[in-house]
Design a protein around this motif. Structure first.
Motif, short mmCIF file in Angstrom:
data_model
loop_
_atom_site.label_atom_id
_atom_site.label_comp_id
_atom_site.label_asym_id
_atom_site.label_seq_id
_atom_site.Cartn_x
_atom_site.Cartn_y
_atom_site.Cartn_z
N LEU A 179 0.82 -1.21 0.00
CA LEU A 179 0.00 0.00 0.00
C LEU A 179 0.85 1.26 0.00
O LEU A 179 0.65 2.16 -0.81
N TYR A 180 1.83 1.34 0.92
CA TYR A 180 2.58 2.60 0.95
C TYR A 180 3.56 2.71 -0.21
O TYR A 180 3.91 3.82 -0.63
N THR A 181 3.99 1.58 -0.78
CA THR A 181 4.85 1.63 -1.95
C THR A 181 4.08 2.16 -3.16
O THR A 181 4.59 2.98 -3.93
N ILE A 186 9.32 5.17 -4.73
CA ILE A 186 10.61 4.98 -4.06
C ILE A 186 10.81 6.02 -2.97
O ILE A 186 11.50 5.78 -1.98
N LYS A 187 10.18 7.21 -3.10
CA LYS A 187 10.31 8.20 -2.03
C LYS A 187 9.66 7.68 -0.74
O LYS A 187 10.15 7.95 0.36
N ALA A 188 8.58 6.92 -0.91
CA ALA A 188 7.96 6.31 0.27
C ALA A 188 8.92 5.35 0.94
O ALA A 188 8.98 5.29 2.18
N THR A 189 9.67 4.61 0.14
CA THR A 189 10.62 3.67 0.75
C THR A 189 11.72 4.42 1.49
O THR A 189 12.17 3.97 2.54
N SER A 368 10.15 -3.55 0.74
CA SER A 368 9.66 -2.43 -0.06
C SER A 368 10.65 -2.07 -1.16
O SER A 368 10.25 -1.76 -2.30
N ALA A 369 11.94 -2.13 -0.85
CA ALA A 369 12.96 -1.87 -1.87
C ALA A 369 12.91 -2.93 -2.97
O ALA A 369 13.13 -2.61 -4.16
#
Length: 694
Positions: A179-181, A186-189, A368-369
């Motif tokens: 969800l957050y990805t 990538i800024k979220a990560t 996430s990455a």
């Protein structure tokens, strides 16, 4: 585990689902704030590269977070339990040098392909389709193995601590990450990596101070030392000097050291996630970010394993230990249950809860990455390259989102299957190098040597993989007489396969290159890689494309100034990483290994103290420094929110292309915003000409 889980299933579901959704909601809010006050619209470029403007503090915290797998904490504690004080050091040093050495590749990537989205684009630009396809396969194999290892290790711990079914953990752990990805790219990560890293550091500090200062059964390095001496008398370590847990002279530990180094070269140099972070970094911040990140990360497995692995050894004869009066079964050690057992023994349910939180952070931050890495490969290297070269920015964003969801589902199912056939995190960790490390040298030479030709780059990974599989399986068959999970997962077969995988291209690359002729590459085609067209996304968001970080064109003078900075950084990177690699692999450990020194009580106390001090330095580098570095952007964002809340309206945003020497760029932070980097929306041929011949 032989005993009942210390926490209820409700706690497990609450942490896995609840925290996942909490991070997702936080990232949705952050994405809105960045869009409104920093003009960070989620274009295809922002989703995959964060505008190529992230500064060193966040790069360092992202490197630490991405490299802090579940195995970083669980496998390192396992080797400490098996081999003593040498295990944590061999793990930490054997996995830090890759990050330090990768800093050199990061700088070369920024110099020679400033507009690349993935490393595989660089492969295609230099060698063409066939080599591109080979490296897509190796890149995806790397991402699959890393993600599977994260989920198998994380789910095993969740199950052992809460009784939550392993299959449920495999499928639910990725939910919040996905969800957050999707919402933040990538800024979220980068932003969630910062939060995850800080929480991991805090929990490790709690464990260290509990074991070495406050715990009633331990309470000091001296007490732990005495219990380790007693443990060596009861069950001496075969191959260790004097059978002691307090020596760097460990035969099996040294074998693990080699496996660890080789395998981790593959997981860094072949993982598109690390190239993504290099691409997202501001050009002048890539080197300090990777160096700070690598050195900061070293303290995490070293201190965590020195604390938890040795505490497990010291406490397993105490009734507080979960498996008392028995030692831990080898299967539990391999599955990564040393750390949770030690935490429960020291802190009871509080230790179990801290471990659950720690592993959740490690699994979600690193995975996430991996999701971003796979989505970038699919979006730019497969879909845009071979199916729709003229795809719009909106279409690329849609495909990236779709890939994240599909990949998460497939890997959850794959990890569940691995669990049911008996493949654990420890097995995957040792096996990774056998599968992927043959692509390390061809990948590195792509950026470092103009002579490597297409045939060498294409065939070396394939031939190396064939040789490594043969060496691995033949060694297992010859030594144990059968091929099973147990025999193929032993140290010697893994050692043979890993070493052959990494070193066989040393033969294949020069033979194939000189047999078919050197390429004499001029680096121009890499510089011709273009940015994506996100004008449709910007128009839909009613934001001028020039205002979006990283979207503005740069002047030729700015590009040349940036090139000069990167050239100096390249020299610094090569020198610095060579020195630090020598220090961590040779200068520090080898005198103690060669002399078979067994630690005295005072030396062990100093050893632990250095680890704690190093962790404090890591906390400053990746916890406090990003806040300081981003102070101006945070202040501007808070002012904007205040103006909105008080009815004064959103403050005007000034959009312009910043010079790399613009002093104001030093005042721009990255916690809530990004600087306007100079890189050019179109790759200037002059960039390639300036590099040509170097």
């Amino acid at each position: 585990m032989a005993t009942a889980p210390p926490l209820s299933q409700a706690v497990g579901y609450g942490v896995v689902i609840g925290l996942g959704f909490l991070f997702a909601l936080g990232m949705i809010l952050t994405t809105y704030v960045l869009k409104r006050y920093r003009n960070e619209v989620q274009t295809s470029e922002m989703f995959s590269t964060a505008g190529r403007s992230v500064k060193s503090g966040l790069v360092a915290s992202a490197v630490v977070s991405s490299w802090t797998w579940a195995a970083t904490l669980l496998q390192s504690s396992g080797v400490a339990y098996r081999y003593g004080v040498s295990g944590p050091f061999w793990y930490a040093s054997g996995a830090t040098v890759q990050i330090l050495l990768f800093a050199t590749l990061a700088i070369e990537l920024k110099r020679k392909a400033p507009n690349a989205h993935t490393f595989l684009e660089v492969i295609r630009a230099r060698y063409g389709v066939y080599t591109h396809v080979v490296f897509i396969v190796f890149g995806l194999m790397t991402n699959v193995l890393v993600t599977a290892m994260l989920l198998t290790g994380g789910s095993a711990v969740v199950t052992s601590l809460t009784g939550m079914p392993t299959a449920a953990a495999c499928f639910l752990l990725p939910v919040g990450v996905v969800l957050y990805t999707i919402f933040g790219g990538i800024k979220a990560t980068f932003l969630t990596d910062y939060v995850h890293t800080v929480m991991i550091l805090i929990i490790i500090m709690i464990f260290a101070f509990t074991a070495y200062t406050t715990n009633v059964n331990l309470g000091s390095p001296g007490k732990v030392y005495d219990l380790l001496v007693e443990a060596a008398k009861n069950h001496p370590v075969e191959g260790n000097a004097e059978g002691s847990y307090l020596t760097m002279r460990s035969k099996e530990g040294a074998i693990f050291f080699v496996i660890n180094i080789v395998g981790n070269f593959g997981t860094v140099f072949c993982d598109n996630g690390y190239y993504n972070k290099a691409i997202a970094a501001s050009p002048v911040h890539a080197l300090p970010g990777y160096v700070m990140g690598g050195l900061s990360w070293f303290a995490i497995p070293w201190l965590a394993a020195t604390t938890m692995g040795l505490s497990a050894l010291a406490l397993e004869t105490n009734p507080v230990f979960p498996t008392y009066p028995l030692r831990m079964p080898n299967a539990d050690v391999t599955a990564g249950l040393v750390l949770p057992n030690a935490a429960v023994a020291m802190l009871g349910k509080g230790g179990a809860a801290a471990t659950l939180l720690l592993i959740f952070m490690a699994v979600t931050s690193a995975s996430s990455a991996e999701y971003i890495a796979v989505s970038s490969i699919f979006t730019y290297d497969i879909y845009k390259t071979y199916f729709e070269p003229t795809a719009s920015g909106r279409k690329l964003v849609y495909m990236a989102h779709t890939c994240v969801v599909v990949y998460a589902i497939l890997l959850a199912a794959f990890s569940t299957g691995l669990y049911y056939i008996g493949i654990s995190m420890g097995y995957l960790y040792l096996m990774m190098g056998v599968i992927i490390s043959s692509a390390v040298l061809p990948a590195a030479m792509t950026l470092l040597w103009s002579g490597q030709n297409m045939i060498a780059a294409t065939l070396s990974p394939i031939l190396g993989l064939a040789c490594s599989l043969i060496a691995w399986l033949v060694t297992a068959k010859k030594q144990y007489g059968n091929l099973s999970v147990e025999s193929t997962g032993s140290n010697n077969p893994m050692l043979a396969g890993n070493v052959v995988a990494l070193l066989s291209p040393l033969i294949f690359i020069p033979v194939l290159t000189f047999a078919f002729g050197q390429q004499r590459y001029d680096w121009v085609s890499m510089a011709m890689i273009r940015l994506g067209d996100d004008s449709d996304v910007a128009a839909k968001a009613n934001v001028d494309l020039e205002l979006i970080p990283g979207a503005a064109d740069a002047s030729e003078a700015d590009l040349l100034a940036e090139k000069d900075k990167l050239k100096r950084a390249s020299v610094i990177a090569k020198t610095m990483t060579a020195v630090m690699t020598f220090a961590l692999l040779i200068f520090w450990p080898m005198p103690m290994y060669g002399t078979a020194y067994v630690f005295s009580k005072k030396f062990f106390t100093g050893w632990v103290s250095v680890g704690i001090l190093w962790l404090f330095c890591s906390t400053f580098c990746v916890g406090l420094y990003p806040l300081w570095e981003g102070r101006h952007s945070q202040a501007n964002t808070i002012k904007g929110i205040y103006r909105d809340l008080t009815g004064k309206g959103k403050p005007p945003m000034q959009g312009r292309t910043m010079s790399v020497d613009d002093k104001s760029s030093e005042d721009e932070g990255t916690m809530m915003g990004t600087e306007k980097d100079v890189k050019g929306a179109t790759a200037k041929v002059t960039t390639g000409d300036a590099i040509k011949g170097e």
